[in-house]
Each structure stands twice: as structure tokens, then as C-alpha cells.
Design an enzyme around this catalytic site. Sequence first.
Site, PDB file in Angstrom:
ATOM      1  N   ARG A  42     -11.441  -9.298   2.142  1.00 16.31           N
ATOM      2  CA  ARG A  42     -11.564  -9.220   3.602  1.00 16.31           C
ATOM      3  C   ARG A  42     -12.745 -10.028   4.135  1.00 16.31           C
ATOM      4  NH1 ARG A  42      -9.684  -3.100   5.301  1.00 16.31           N
ATOM      5  NH2 ARG A  42      -7.476  -3.566   5.064  1.00 16.31           N
ATOM      6  N   LYS A 179       0.786   8.307   4.602  1.00 17.38           N
ATOM      7  CA  LYS A 179       0.492   8.751   5.981  1.00 17.38           C
ATOM      8  C   LYS A 179       1.793   9.073   6.701  1.00 17.38           C
ATOM      9  CE  LYS A 179      -3.431   5.642   6.062  1.00 17.38           C
ATOM     10  NZ  LYS A 179      -3.661   4.227   6.395  1.00 17.38           N
ATOM     11  N   GLY A 324      -3.096  -1.761   3.748  1.00 21.24           N
ATOM     12  CA  GLY A 324      -4.154  -1.946   2.757  1.00 21.24           C
ATOM     13  C   GLY A 324      -3.673  -1.644   1.347  1.00 21.24           C
ATOM     14  N   GLY A 347      -1.260   0.142   9.833  1.00 24.30           N
ATOM     15  CA  GLY A 347      -1.022   0.843  11.099  1.00 24.30           C
ATOM     16  C   GLY A 347      -0.884  -0.140  12.246  1.00 24.30           C
TER      17      GLY A 347
HETATM   18  P1  ADP Z   1      -0.719   1.487   3.312  1.00 17.72           P
HETATM   19  O1  ADP Z   1      -2.221   1.487   3.084  1.00 17.72           O
HETATM   20  O2  ADP Z   1      -0.042   0.375   2.582  1.00 17.72           O
HETATM   21  O3  ADP Z   1      -0.366   1.536   4.767  1.00 17.72           O
HETATM   22  P2  ADP Z   1      -0.595   4.347   2.927  1.00 17.72           P
HETATM   23  O4  ADP Z   1      -2.067   4.401   3.130  1.00 17.72           O
HETATM   24  O5  ADP Z   1       0.277   4.998   3.917  1.00 17.72           O
HETATM   25  O6  ADP Z   1      -0.126   2.833   2.665  1.00 17.72           O
HETATM   26  O7  ADP Z   1      -0.221   5.052   1.540  1.00 17.72           O
HETATM   27  C1  ADP Z   1      -0.777   4.631   0.313  1.00 17.72           C
HETATM   28  C2  ADP Z   1      -0.930   5.804  -0.621  1.00 17.72           C
HETATM   29  O8  ADP Z   1       0.296   6.515  -0.731  1.00 17.72           O
HETATM   30  C3  ADP Z   1      -1.278   5.393  -2.018  1.00 17.72           C
HETATM   31  O9  ADP Z   1      -2.605   5.818  -2.292  1.00 17.72           O
HETATM   32  C4  ADP Z   1      -0.253   6.120  -2.893  1.00 17.72           C
HETATM   33  O10 ADP Z   1      -0.838   6.733  -4.024  1.00 17.72           O
HETATM   34  C5  ADP Z   1       0.273   7.166  -1.959  1.00 17.72           C
HETATM   35  N1  ADP Z   1       1.619   7.647  -2.298  1.00 17.72           N
HETATM   36  C6  ADP Z   1       2.751   6.927  -2.378  1.00 17.72           C
HETATM   37  N2  ADP Z   1       3.799   7.697  -2.745  1.00 17.72           N
HETATM   38  C7  ADP Z   1       3.323   8.943  -2.874  1.00 17.72           C
HETATM   39  C8  ADP Z   1       3.892  10.203  -3.235  1.00 17.72           C
HETATM   40  N3  ADP Z   1       5.189  10.321  -3.528  1.00 17.72           N
HETATM   41  N4  ADP Z   1       3.097  11.295  -3.271  1.00 17.72           N
HETATM   42  C9  ADP Z   1       1.784  11.173  -2.976  1.00 17.72           C
HETATM   43  N5  ADP Z   1       1.172  10.025  -2.638  1.00 17.72           N
HETATM   44  C10 ADP Z   1       1.922   8.925  -2.595  1.00 17.72           C
HETATM   45 MG    MG Z   2      -3.687   3.049   3.153  1.00 20.65          MG
END
Ligand code: ADP
Ligand code: MG
Length: 371
Positions: A42, A179, A324, A347
Site C-alpha cells: 500500500r 463481514k 484486503g 467495502g
Molecule cells: P475482504 O477483506 O476480501 O473484503 P472479508 O474481510 O470480508 O474479506 O473476509 C475475510 C475473512 O473471512 C478471512 O479472514 C477469512 O478467514 C474469513 N472467512 C472466510 N470464510 C469463512 C468461514 N466460512 N468462516 C469463518 N471465516 C471465514
Molecule cells: Mg477484510
Amino acid sequence: MARVPALEDLGDVAGKRVLVRTDFNVPMEGPDDRRVITDDFRIRAALPTIEWLTSRGAHVVCASHLGRPKGAPSQKYSMEPVRARLAELAPGVELLENLRFSPGEEGNSPEFAASLIKGIDMYVNDAFGAAHRAHASIVGPPKTLPSAAGRLLQREVEVLGNLREKPKRPFVAVLGGAKVSDKLGVIESLLQIVDALVIGGGMCFTFLAAQGYPVGASLCELDQLTTCKKLMEGSKPIYLPEDIVGLDASGNFATFGIRLPEGAKGLDIGPGSAAAFTDVIMDARTVFWNGPMGMFEDERFAAGTRTVAEAMAATKAFTIVGGGDSAAALAQFGLDDEVDHVSTGGGAALELLELGDLPGLNALRGAPNVK
Ligand code: ADP
Ligand code: MG
């Protein structure tokens, strides 16, 4: 709608003090007083904007948030390690202390915004990942200063804006991650612009539960079941996993169908689901992916995310990855160069797709240098 101003719209920057809102929210590890940056992507990503300004004689002052310090200074979230790295990459560029050390940042206080622009002549926002938040450093400075989007933000707006306006079809969105309640809100509007939705990760269990399947101890938002049911009654296909990998009630690795026994936790999509999702991705002409398919940080639960990442790399579709953790997963598999666009904000990317605008962009459009 007025255009989002670019760096060129600032006019002559020579001798000017320019505040650049960057996203230096970098991953770190180690004890609070010896934090080490584990990935400086970043910081490097902000260099084109910083160098555009400094090479034209501007003095650059960067400002960013780091982590969630909740409005009070703390050693853990000090900007010092970032400042040291920035000094190596862009000597002479200043960096303010963590914006979120002041409650005025997230509270969008006019006094805090005023303190940020003291002695500053111009403002540049290059923090796409924070542009969906109406925080003081995002919406305050453009009220009075000539302002522009930096190169990172400009590219995000181009790619995601085009996606919203005229995507090549079929346009598929692949969603996962943790999330769940945040993202469920955008699915309804996403369904207006995509042709199909693929759902894995922590997100899928609320949908499976809405269809009446037991989800054990998996992530699940019980108050969203009716919402999910309604979404699935729409005309667009929503693909859900057909097998799940996780831990059984005693904590042992286990493979399931889509009925999870009591106490079992779903932590990845199974191989059958990953193969089915691959088919959908291969047949699409545009794919937007946000959210890992499982808890990929644990090698036992990384296979689903890896398979989807490989499909993203292999498909002929125009591919965008936002978020992220999704971007980190892609990099972990060495596939980050194989997709067309890696968005720096999860987001923010979803919200831009959903609404076609962000508070940070709207603020730039209202700046005094925009006609
Ligand atoms: P991003 O940062 O790409 O927007 P999020 O922050 O929403 O994604 O989610 C990422 C997290 O989701 C990761 O740390 C991963 O471990 C968790 N995750 C994915 N699938 C599951 C699951 N089935 N149960 C619990 N955690 C999960
Ligand atoms: Mg995330």
C-alpha cells in the site's frame, strides 16, 4: 454529474504544500513497541501520485489511518514504522500521525478537518479503501481547498464505474468473506447489475440456513434469513456451495454435504463447489470477486479460495478482485498479476458498484477548482 477532478486539475503545484490522504493501513506484526510491516504494497502503491506531485515541485504531506485505535493514541497503531519505510521510498515526504488517534477523524469534526489543512494549499485523495467513509480527512479538505483524486483512486473509479455502466455479459459476482451483515446489504443492489451471484465463504451459511439446512456452529446471521430467502426467490441465479469443509464438533477436520451436524463449523467450500464455481467463472465475460471462499489463512481451509483464484486467473473474462483479504489471498497464491484489476478496497468497491458514488468522490466533485 460533475467529473471527479484528476491531478491535472490542480493547476500549478510548484511550491505548494499538498495534503495527500493515502491508505497506509498496512499489515503489521510483532510486539506493540516493535511493530514490523509485513507487506508494504500500500505504501508503494501511493508512489505514482506522490512522485507526480514532488517531481513538479510540490511538498507532499501524507495522512492515513492505521488499524482501529478507537480515537486515542496507542503505540500499537503508531505511524512510525510506516514513516520509516516511506522515508526510504520517497525521501522528504512528510507523514502525519495516525488520523484515527483523534475521535474527530471518524466523527467528521470540522475542527479536526481544519487542523489537518493548516498551512496546506491543496488536497489529493488517493485512499480508495477509505473513500466510502464520510470521515474528516476524506470529506473535509475539498470544501475549501483545490482538490483531486490521486492515480490509484482515479483508476478505481474508471474500472468500477465502467463495470457498473457497461459490463460485458454474463457479469458474475463472487462473494465470500466474513463481514456477512455488511455485505448482505449490497447483494440486493448487486443483483440489479449482475447476471448471477456465486456465494461462498462465511456468507453462504446464512443462505443455506434460509433454505432450511442446518449450519451447525458456522457463521450465520439469523436475523437475515428472510432477506436471504427473498433474494433467492428473484429471477437471477444464486449459486451456493454443494459441499462444505470444516471442523466437526470435536474439532477434527471434516468434509460435509450442505447439512452440517450440531457443533460442526463450515470453514471452506468443498471441492465439488469449487469445481462448480469454476465453471461459472469460466463461462462469464466479467467477474467481480470479493471475499475469500474460506478461512484461507489456515492451509487446511485454503483450497476453495485457491481454486476460485485459479479460475479467476484462467478465465477469459475481465476480472476484478476487491478486498484486503481477497487481494492478500490472491498474492499468497502468486496470482495477483493474472487478474485485470486488484481493487485496494473491498467495502469501497462494493459500495461504488452498488451506488455508483462514494462520499469521498462526491466531496472531490464539490471542490473549488471543479467547474
Ligand atoms: P475482504 O477483506 O476480501 O473484503 P472479508 O474481510 O470480508 O474479506 O473476509 C475475510 C475473512 O473471512 C478471512 O479472514 C477469512 O478467514 C474469513 N472467512 C472466510 N470464510 C469463512 C468461514 N466460512 N468462516 C469463518 N471465516 C471465514
Ligand atoms: Mg477484510
